[in-house]
Write a protein that holds these residues in place. Sequence first.
Motif, PDB file in Angstrom:
ATOM      1  N   UNK A 181       0.833  -1.221   0.000  1.00  0.00           N
ATOM      2  CA  UNK A 181       0.000   0.000   0.000  1.00  0.00           C
ATOM      3  C   UNK A 181       0.863   1.263   0.000  1.00  0.00           C
ATOM      4  N   UNK A 182       1.814   1.322   0.944  1.00  0.00           N
ATOM      5  CA  UNK A 182       2.670   2.511   1.021  1.00  0.00           C
ATOM      6  C   UNK A 182       3.505   2.662  -0.247  1.00  0.00           C
ATOM      7  N   UNK A 183       3.994   1.527  -0.774  1.00  0.00           N
ATOM      8  CA  UNK A 183       4.776   1.576  -2.016  1.00  0.00           C
ATOM      9  C   UNK A 183       3.925   2.135  -3.159  1.00  0.00           C
ATOM     10  N   UNK A 184       2.654   1.772  -3.165  1.00  0.00           N
ATOM     11  CA  UNK A 184       1.761   2.285  -4.206  1.00  0.00           C
ATOM     12  C   UNK A 184       1.644   3.809  -4.107  1.00  0.00           C
ATOM     13  N   UNK A 185       1.450   4.294  -2.881  1.00  0.00           N
ATOM     14  CA  UNK A 185       1.334   5.755  -2.711  1.00  0.00           C
ATOM     15  C   UNK A 185       2.645   6.451  -3.090  1.00  0.00           C
ATOM     16  N   UNK A 186       3.748   5.885  -2.653  1.00  0.00           N
ATOM     17  CA  UNK A 186       5.049   6.499  -2.964  1.00  0.00           C
ATOM     18  C   UNK A 186       5.318   6.471  -4.471  1.00  0.00           C
ATOM     19  N   UNK A 187       4.828   5.426  -5.132  1.00  0.00           N
ATOM     20  CA  UNK A 187       5.006   5.356  -6.594  1.00  0.00           C
ATOM     21  C   UNK A 187       4.142   6.416  -7.279  1.00  0.00           C
ATOM     22  N   UNK A 188       2.933   6.596  -6.779  1.00  0.00           N
ATOM     23  CA  UNK A 188       2.063   7.644  -7.346  1.00  0.00           C
ATOM     24  C   UNK A 188       2.766   8.998  -7.229  1.00  0.00           C
ATOM     25  N   UNK A 189       3.404   9.232  -6.069  1.00  0.00           N
ATOM     26  CA  UNK A 189       4.066  10.526  -5.831  1.00  0.00           C
ATOM     27  C   UNK A 189       5.436  10.645  -6.505  1.00  0.00           C
ATOM     28  N   UNK A 190       5.884   9.572  -7.144  1.00  0.00           N
ATOM     29  CA  UNK A 190       7.183   9.623  -7.835  1.00  0.00           C
ATOM     30  C   UNK A 190       8.367   9.482  -6.896  1.00  0.00           C
ATOM     31  N   UNK A 191       8.101   9.153  -5.634  1.00  0.00           N
ATOM     32  CA  UNK A 191       9.216   8.974  -4.686  1.00  0.00           C
ATOM     33  C   UNK A 191       9.949   7.677  -4.998  1.00  0.00           C
ATOM     34  N   UNK A 192       9.219   6.690  -5.508  1.00  0.00           N
ATOM     35  CA  UNK A 192       9.827   5.515  -6.103  1.00  0.00           C
ATOM     36  C   UNK A 192       9.296   5.418  -7.520  1.00  0.00           C
ATOM     37  N   UNK A 193      10.176   5.073  -8.446  1.00  0.00           N
ATOM     38  CA  UNK A 193       9.802   5.057  -9.865  1.00  0.00           C
ATOM     39  C   UNK A 193       9.031   3.800 -10.220  1.00  0.00           C
ATOM     40  N   UNK A 194       7.983   3.941 -11.017  1.00  0.00           N
ATOM     41  CA  UNK A 194       7.281   2.779 -11.561  1.00  0.00           C
ATOM     42  C   UNK A 194       8.150   2.189 -12.671  1.00  0.00           C
ATOM     43  N   UNK A 195       8.474   0.891 -12.547  1.00  0.00           N
ATOM     44  CA  UNK A 195       9.294   0.250 -13.575  1.00  0.00           C
ATOM     45  C   UNK A 195       8.485  -0.094 -14.807  1.00  0.00           C
ATOM     46  N   UNK A 196       7.188  -0.281 -14.622  1.00  0.00           N
ATOM     47  CA  UNK A 196       6.293  -0.593 -15.740  1.00  0.00           C
ATOM     48  C   UNK A 196       4.896  -0.111 -15.392  1.00  0.00           C
TER      49      UNK A 196
END
Lengths: 241, 342
Positions: free
Chosen positions: A44-59
């Motif tokens: 869940x947290x990874x999803x939010x951080x990915x939405x915010x660009x704090x972690x990059x979506x690889x695909x």
Amino acid sequence: MSEVLLELRGVETRVGRYQILHGVDFAARRGRVTMLLGRNGAGKTTTLRTIMGLWRAGAGSITFAGRRIEALGTPEIARLGIAYVPETMGIFSQLTVRENLLLATGRDGLASDRLDRLFALFPALRERYSVPAGVLSGGQKQMLAIGRAIIEPRSLLVVDEPTKGLAPHVIEVLIEVFRRLKQSETTILLVEQNFRMAVSVGDDVAVMDDGRIVHAGSMADLAADEALQHRLLGLSLAVHQ
Amino acid sequence: MLLSGDPPRGRILSAMLATIVAVLAVAPFLFPSTRALAVAERIAILIVLTASYDMLLGYTGIVSFAHTMFFGMGAYGVAIALTRFGAGWGQVVIGALAGMLLAIVVAAIVGLLSLRVRAIFFAMITLAVASFAQILASTMRDWTGGEDGLTFEVPKTLTSAFRLGGGYNGNLVTYYLIFTVAAVLFLFLLRVVNSPMGRVLQAIRENEFRAEALGLRTLWYRTLAGAIAAAAASLAGSLLALQLRYTGPDATLSFSLMVDILLIVVIGGMGTLYGAIVGATIMTMAQYYLQPAMGGLANAFSGVPLMQAVLDPDRWLLWLGLLFIAIVYFFPTGIVGRLRTP
């Protein structure tokens, strides 16, 4: 059916050597509160951080208000109108409450009507307006973090576990705040472990497990289906009343 | 207004700062000796140099070892202009502006290219850049005078040949030029750290990711902070050139000067800016007066064998080190950090 404001399709995220998200698909609709639920470590947290660009979506793709945002930097994503309240509250402890709020506006002053609205939601912040945020209680810090997210009009509020570690009476305050925000048709994406809060404020729900969405539907349907709660979350609403 | 809404806070601290500033303001009349005036000038210059470094380290959390490089750029700017084009005010201004411009450009380039990396790698990059600048200054003899540096004439108004009456001369003009420019630069830096930009810098220091999540372009702000600090350091270097009428690698670019700046920031108190005033004063006074004071004490205790050995003036660096350890032990947040009320 209201229009989709945020949509994730096939989002995959790696953190270091580990793949955390394995193709996340869900949508948050405008003017509604979407709950993102799941066990610890579900992503869940990874999803939010990915939405915010704090972690990059690889695909995969992330679309906000019709615009692809997965390749944008965090400041650019925030400037599109997404306010993020991280799990750790995200306040700046050495700045005062006022200065924390000012940071979100990018100006040297706060609009009095917005400030009045904020103090109506969180009266405690009025009393502690000029003290360093580091000396606030846990509940007050969370109020400040949420207050900072709503001090300016935003299209989407992304909040990660706002009730974590807070006393029951503070949780009641936050539930009331989210109810009021919901009445003002603020679009909210909320990660929450407290199922009672999820039921109290959620319109839609997406349940995650092992980096995937395993259920999506209405919060009311999930609240009414104890067997489904057991299967998806390993709990029932009854024990959380 | 003058202090940008950021007064010292705390009676002892206010009294301490007021005393230092008041003494510096009338230093030429209180202490007419050349040495005392040189000490006061050095304090004023170090206040600007350290305050600009505190803006980087204390307010933004950027650890840079290249700050003396910018100090050197300002000093060499004035030195080269005066050496090549003669001792005029125009040359002073052009040299100082050229040094400042170069410092801003280099700080922006270093910042944009390397502030994305982790703090420790950025610190290493700045160390390499500073070493490169030092080598450059030592090898470009035609421009910089190499290891010997440049000795030059300054405008006549700044020399002892310029008579003011009452026994005063151009040295008084030099002092008040340094004091005034230093005061203006310090107040400017105080304004910057208390502006909306200063708030962002503090947010970046505390948590860069959180700041980004608020929509703040942290790289831009960090680079801007670096450029402003470099500009202030460069102007402090220009003042040093006018004071010494000499510029060389050891005087402006040395690593020991960088260590001094770090010590002053730590002793004074990081992230306070006022710490620069207290720290620079203690450090300079200790460097100039600890050794003679120990000589006096050694003579006073000449009858006590152990005391004379312990207070031997040649051991002044040992006592300076012990003094700093004591300050860091008793004031872990720096003197200003300890004396300042929240």
